[in-house]
Design a protein around this motif. Sequence first.
Motif, short mmCIF file in Angstrom:
data_model
loop_
_atom_site.label_atom_id
_atom_site.label_comp_id
_atom_site.label_asym_id
_atom_site.label_seq_id
_atom_site.Cartn_x
_atom_site.Cartn_y
_atom_site.Cartn_z
N ASP A 96 0.59 -1.02 0.00
CA ASP A 96 0.23 0.01 -0.04
C ASP A 96 0.69 1.27 0.56
N HIS A 97 -0.05 2.59 0.39
CA HIS A 97 0.80 3.77 0.17
C HIS A 97 -0.23 4.79 0.48
N ALA A 98 0.85 5.50 0.77
CA ALA A 98 0.33 6.40 1.32
C ALA A 98 0.50 7.97 1.38
N PRO A 99 -0.59 9.01 1.01
CA PRO A 99 0.44 10.08 0.35
C PRO A 99 0.45 11.34 1.64
N LEU A 100 1.65 12.26 1.33
CA LEU A 100 2.23 13.11 2.58
C LEU A 100 0.96 13.83 3.26
N THR A 101 0.58 13.20 4.83
CA THR A 101 -0.13 12.98 5.94
C THR A 101 0.39 14.13 6.83
N PRO A 102 -0.29 14.89 7.17
CA PRO A 102 -1.87 16.17 7.26
C PRO A 102 -1.94 16.90 5.37
N ALA A 103 -2.33 16.48 4.16
CA ALA A 103 -1.93 16.98 3.07
C ALA A 103 -1.68 18.21 2.76
N THR A 104 -2.11 19.44 3.81
CA THR A 104 -1.62 20.59 3.88
C THR A 104 -0.40 20.86 4.05
N SER A 105 0.68 21.78 3.93
CA SER A 105 1.80 21.60 4.34
C SER A 105 1.93 22.68 5.08
N CYS A 106 2.61 22.07 6.69
CA CYS A 106 2.06 22.25 8.03
C CYS A 106 2.85 24.09 7.74
N CYS A 107 3.08 24.71 7.42
CA CYS A 107 3.45 26.57 7.29
C CYS A 107 2.38 27.07 6.19
N ALA A 108 1.27 26.21 6.67
CA ALA A 108 0.19 26.85 5.69
C ALA A 108 -0.80 26.95 7.38
N THR A 109 -0.55 26.52 7.92
CA THR A 109 -1.21 26.47 9.21
C THR A 109 -0.34 26.97 10.27
N GLY A 110 0.27 27.98 9.44
CA GLY A 110 0.82 28.55 11.32
C GLY A 110 2.26 27.91 11.35
N GLY A 111 2.80 26.83 11.20
CA GLY A 111 3.83 26.12 11.18
C GLY A 111 3.82 24.46 12.19
N ARG A 112 2.83 25.20 12.52
CA ARG A 112 1.76 23.39 12.60
C ARG A 112 0.74 22.79 12.45
N CYS A 113 0.52 21.18 11.94
CA CYS A 113 0.16 20.92 11.12
C CYS A 113 -1.14 20.51 12.61
N SER A 114 -2.52 20.53 12.00
CA SER A 114 -3.36 20.28 12.49
C SER A 114 -3.62 18.24 12.71
N VAL A 115 -3.45 17.41 13.19
CA VAL A 115 -3.24 15.76 12.66
C VAL A 115 -4.70 15.60 13.53
N THR A 116 -5.48 15.93 13.70
CA THR A 116 -6.97 15.42 14.29
C THR A 116 -7.34 13.91 14.20
N ASN A 117 -8.05 14.26 12.19
CA ASN A 117 -8.59 13.09 11.92
C ASN A 117 -7.48 12.35 10.81
N GLU A 118 -6.40 13.02 10.53
CA GLU A 118 -6.42 12.41 9.30
C GLU A 118 -5.05 11.27 8.58
N PHE A 119 -4.88 10.77 10.11
CA PHE A 119 -4.90 9.44 9.91
C PHE A 119 -5.82 8.20 9.87
N GLN A 120 -7.07 8.86 9.76
CA GLN A 120 -8.28 7.98 9.71
C GLN A 120 -8.27 7.16 8.35
N THR A 121 -7.30 6.82 7.81
CA THR A 121 -7.56 6.47 6.22
C THR A 121 -7.07 4.61 6.17
N PRO A 122 -7.56 3.90 5.20
CA PRO A 122 -7.21 2.76 5.38
C PRO A 122 -5.72 2.36 4.81
N ALA A 123 -4.83 3.49 4.45
CA ALA A 123 -3.37 3.19 4.52
C ALA A 123 -2.77 3.16 6.28
#
Length: 205
Positions: A114-141
């Motif tokens: 299998d494979h998983a793309p960059l998670t979260p999909a949006t660069s952390c810098c787009a949200t002030g340097g920190r990525c929100s990962v609340t539900n980002e990893f809830q994918t089958p991969a």
Amino acid sequence: MTPPGHSPQPKVNGLAIAGLVCAIPLALLGIIFSAIALGQINRSKGLQTGRGLAIAGLVISIFMSVVGVLAAVAIPAFLDYMHKSKVSEPKLNLHRMARDVKMYYVEHAAFPDDHAPLTPATSCCATGGRCSVTNEFQTPAWTALEFETSGTSNFQYSYTSTPTRFEALAVGDLDCDGISITYRLVVDAPDGNAHERIEDPTNAD
């Protein structure tokens, strides 16, 4: 001239006032002015006042000097600590991912196909340097590995896997200056046992 029989009126020492005024914005000058003022007042035989002002200026100036020295030492140390804590995040998470991948290999005698793309999909810098990962990893991969990060993160994670080899990336732009660093995790099993290695980016401090 002072009339006969009259003592001259004591005057407030000007440097005592100057020392107190300089105590906070210019601590070094505050120390110098206050120390000179104390000497002049002591030698004036009562003709100059302002001892309290001079002492207050001296004490405050010394305190501000100590605070300045401590800040000069503590602030760079704090910034270095913050940088190191950011850099330690991907290694900790990749080690956790490697543990999950090894468990998967033990249970299935193969790595996930299998494979998983960059998670979260949006660069952390787009949200002030920190990525929100609340539900980002809830994918089958990702759930196949039972891996996720929690809260917020400085890095994005991805992986590509075949039954015989697993490779993951942790990508982050710590200073949001357009320069990303990438940590790489490789897990394979050339002898039938899963082995991991993490490669540091060449431009990481």
